[in-house]
Design a protein around this motif. Sequence first.
Motif, short mmCIF file in Angstrom:
data_model
loop_
_atom_site.label_atom_id
_atom_site.label_comp_id
_atom_site.label_asym_id
_atom_site.label_seq_id
_atom_site.Cartn_x
_atom_site.Cartn_y
_atom_site.Cartn_z
N PHE A 68 -29.80 57.06 56.65
CA PHE A 68 -29.44 56.16 57.82
C PHE A 68 -28.49 57.15 58.65
O PHE A 68 -27.68 57.76 57.98
N LEU A 69 -28.69 57.03 59.75
CA LEU A 69 -27.90 57.57 60.86
C LEU A 69 -26.63 56.65 60.98
O LEU A 69 -27.05 55.57 61.35
N VAL A 70 -25.46 57.08 60.84
CA VAL A 70 -24.36 56.24 60.84
C VAL A 70 -23.10 56.79 61.82
O VAL A 70 -23.21 57.92 62.42
N GLY A 71 -22.25 56.06 62.16
CA GLY A 71 -21.25 56.61 62.63
C GLY A 71 -21.26 56.35 64.05
O GLY A 71 -21.94 55.74 64.73
N PHE B 234 -14.60 48.57 61.59
CA PHE B 234 -14.99 47.55 62.43
C PHE B 234 -16.37 47.31 62.48
O PHE B 234 -17.47 48.22 62.23
N THR B 235 -16.75 46.23 62.86
CA THR B 235 -18.34 45.94 63.03
C THR B 235 -19.20 46.90 63.71
O THR B 235 -20.25 47.19 63.25
N ILE B 236 -18.62 47.46 64.78
CA ILE B 236 -19.24 48.44 65.60
C ILE B 236 -19.43 49.60 64.94
O ILE B 236 -20.18 50.64 65.61
N ASN B 237 -18.69 49.93 63.90
CA ASN B 237 -18.92 51.04 63.03
C ASN B 237 -19.50 50.80 61.73
O ASN B 237 -19.50 51.96 61.14
N ALA B 238 -20.21 49.69 61.71
CA ALA B 238 -20.82 49.28 60.32
C ALA B 238 -22.38 49.17 60.48
O ALA B 238 -22.90 48.45 59.78
N LEU C 117 -32.61 49.66 63.45
CA LEU C 117 -31.36 49.34 63.35
C LEU C 117 -31.09 48.64 62.01
O LEU C 117 -31.93 47.73 61.77
N VAL C 118 -29.98 48.95 61.50
CA VAL C 118 -29.67 48.08 60.19
C VAL C 118 -28.16 47.44 60.59
O VAL C 118 -27.40 48.52 60.72
N ASP C 119 -28.13 46.28 60.69
CA ASP C 119 -26.79 45.77 61.17
C ASP C 119 -26.29 44.49 60.57
O ASP C 119 -26.33 43.44 61.01
N PRO C 120 -25.58 44.93 59.26
CA PRO C 120 -25.45 43.41 58.27
C PRO C 120 -24.37 42.65 58.80
O PRO C 120 -24.05 41.39 58.59
N TYR C 121 -23.21 43.26 59.93
CA TYR C 121 -22.06 42.70 60.15
C TYR C 121 -22.17 42.43 61.70
O TYR C 121 -21.05 42.22 62.32
N ASN C 122 -23.38 42.12 62.19
CA ASN C 122 -23.42 41.97 63.72
C ASN C 122 -22.61 42.72 64.63
O ASN C 122 -22.08 42.52 65.64
N GLY C 123 -22.67 44.10 64.38
CA GLY C 123 -21.90 45.22 65.08
C GLY C 123 -22.71 45.00 66.77
O GLY C 123 -21.71 45.26 67.57
N ARG C 124 -23.87 45.06 66.64
CA ARG C 124 -24.60 45.12 67.97
C ARG C 124 -23.91 43.81 69.10
O ARG C 124 -23.74 43.95 70.03
N ARG C 125 -24.11 42.76 68.14
CA ARG C 125 -23.83 41.73 68.92
C ARG C 125 -22.12 41.83 69.45
O ARG C 125 -22.01 41.57 70.78
N ARG D 83 -23.38 54.01 67.29
CA ARG D 83 -22.68 53.25 68.16
C ARG D 83 -23.00 53.68 69.87
O ARG D 83 -23.42 52.82 70.67
N ASP D 84 -22.90 54.97 69.99
CA ASP D 84 -22.92 55.47 71.30
C ASP D 84 -24.50 55.45 71.85
O ASP D 84 -24.54 54.87 72.98
N TYR D 85 -25.24 55.32 70.97
CA TYR D 85 -26.83 55.07 71.17
C TYR D 85 -27.03 53.63 71.74
O TYR D 85 -27.67 53.38 72.88
#
Length: 391
Positions: free
Chosen positions: A21-24, A119-123, A133-141, A28-30
């Motif tokens: 998984f690409l993280v960090g 923070f969710t934006i980093n999770a 995209l894998v986003d279990p804590y709604n960081g994209r939202r 977020r910036d993408y």
Amino acid sequence: MIPQKLQKISEDIHSAGGRAFLVGGVTRDYLLGFKGEYRDFDIEVYSIDQEKLLEILSRHGKPNLIGKAFGVIHLARNGIHYDFSFPRTESKTGMGHRAFDVKTNPNLTFEEAARRRDFTINAMGMELPNLELVDPYNGRRDLEHKVLRHVSEAFAEDSLRVLRGVQFAARFGLRAADETIELCKTLSLNDLSRERIEEEFRKWLLKGVKPSFGLDFFCEVGLKHMFPEIETNGDILDFLAERRNSLNPQDAEVIMFAALLCLPGAKPVDFLKKWAPVNNLLKRVPALLNSLALLEKRDFRRCALKAGCLKLPAMLKQAMGVDIYNEAKEAGEELGIWDRAPEPFITGQMLLDMGLKPGPELGRIIKRVFEMQLRGEVKNKEEAIFYITPQ
């Protein structure tokens, strides 16, 4: 977006039964629409062990195990850096930012591993090689709604995250969720070293697109009581943030820290000695702030001498609402002091070459002529020489 090398590595991991998984920051910036070139990638690897991962990476370069306890493996190829790590759990063991018992566990789920993030934006993560995209804590939202929200109550185990919230709010224009503000209010930063504190201040002031958002978070979570020396406002910080890229890195650093401490009631020396013990800042920031009182046409030379140039005080004064920048720039460029401090027209070697004897009198002459230079009574080297030459 993804280098071909990383694509191939992720395919090899997948073929070995693992997941990558690409993280960090890249994820977020993408999602924020960043279109530039990425040079650093953080990859979290699941379902295979360290030996297998090392064997895979060895096919693509020379891996370097830089964090054995954390299972971090570094690989560099063609100027691009990859950090591979394993999901891990952390247990608080005492006071301090580093007081954690860390254990890697490749069998965790992504959701379990992401729970320890701040923070969710980093999770969030994007599974390679397909970038799903894998986003279990709604960081994209939260990114879309410009909200800074902590992931879980584990946030409170690391007080540095409060200051990280300041710089993230500034860098991405985020407003903190009410529950995040309330949690941050319960945390003390007394266990943090001044080096870590200084690092987060630098990111806030030097990377923040909207430093005012960081200032709002700073005030909302009650950090003012720990940093009472600070007196500024967000408009000043934002104004200078839009212009700091026109400065060299040292000047940008000086003017942003000066902006943090520019209003009446601030105590710049106290703050810098306590929290930013860098000689360049400790010397130049108070000098820049003190130079503002000299920013009048008759004192432009003295102002530039104190601040090291005329540009920084003019820019800071403009940020504070005083319209003198264009006048100062025109005069500063004409006098040769816009980007540098005035230098004496007369030097000791010149006086020796003119036949004067070495001794204290040379220093007195240089000082007297330089004072005339600062008053505008001698305007160039020729006038200075004429003044000291017997008629």
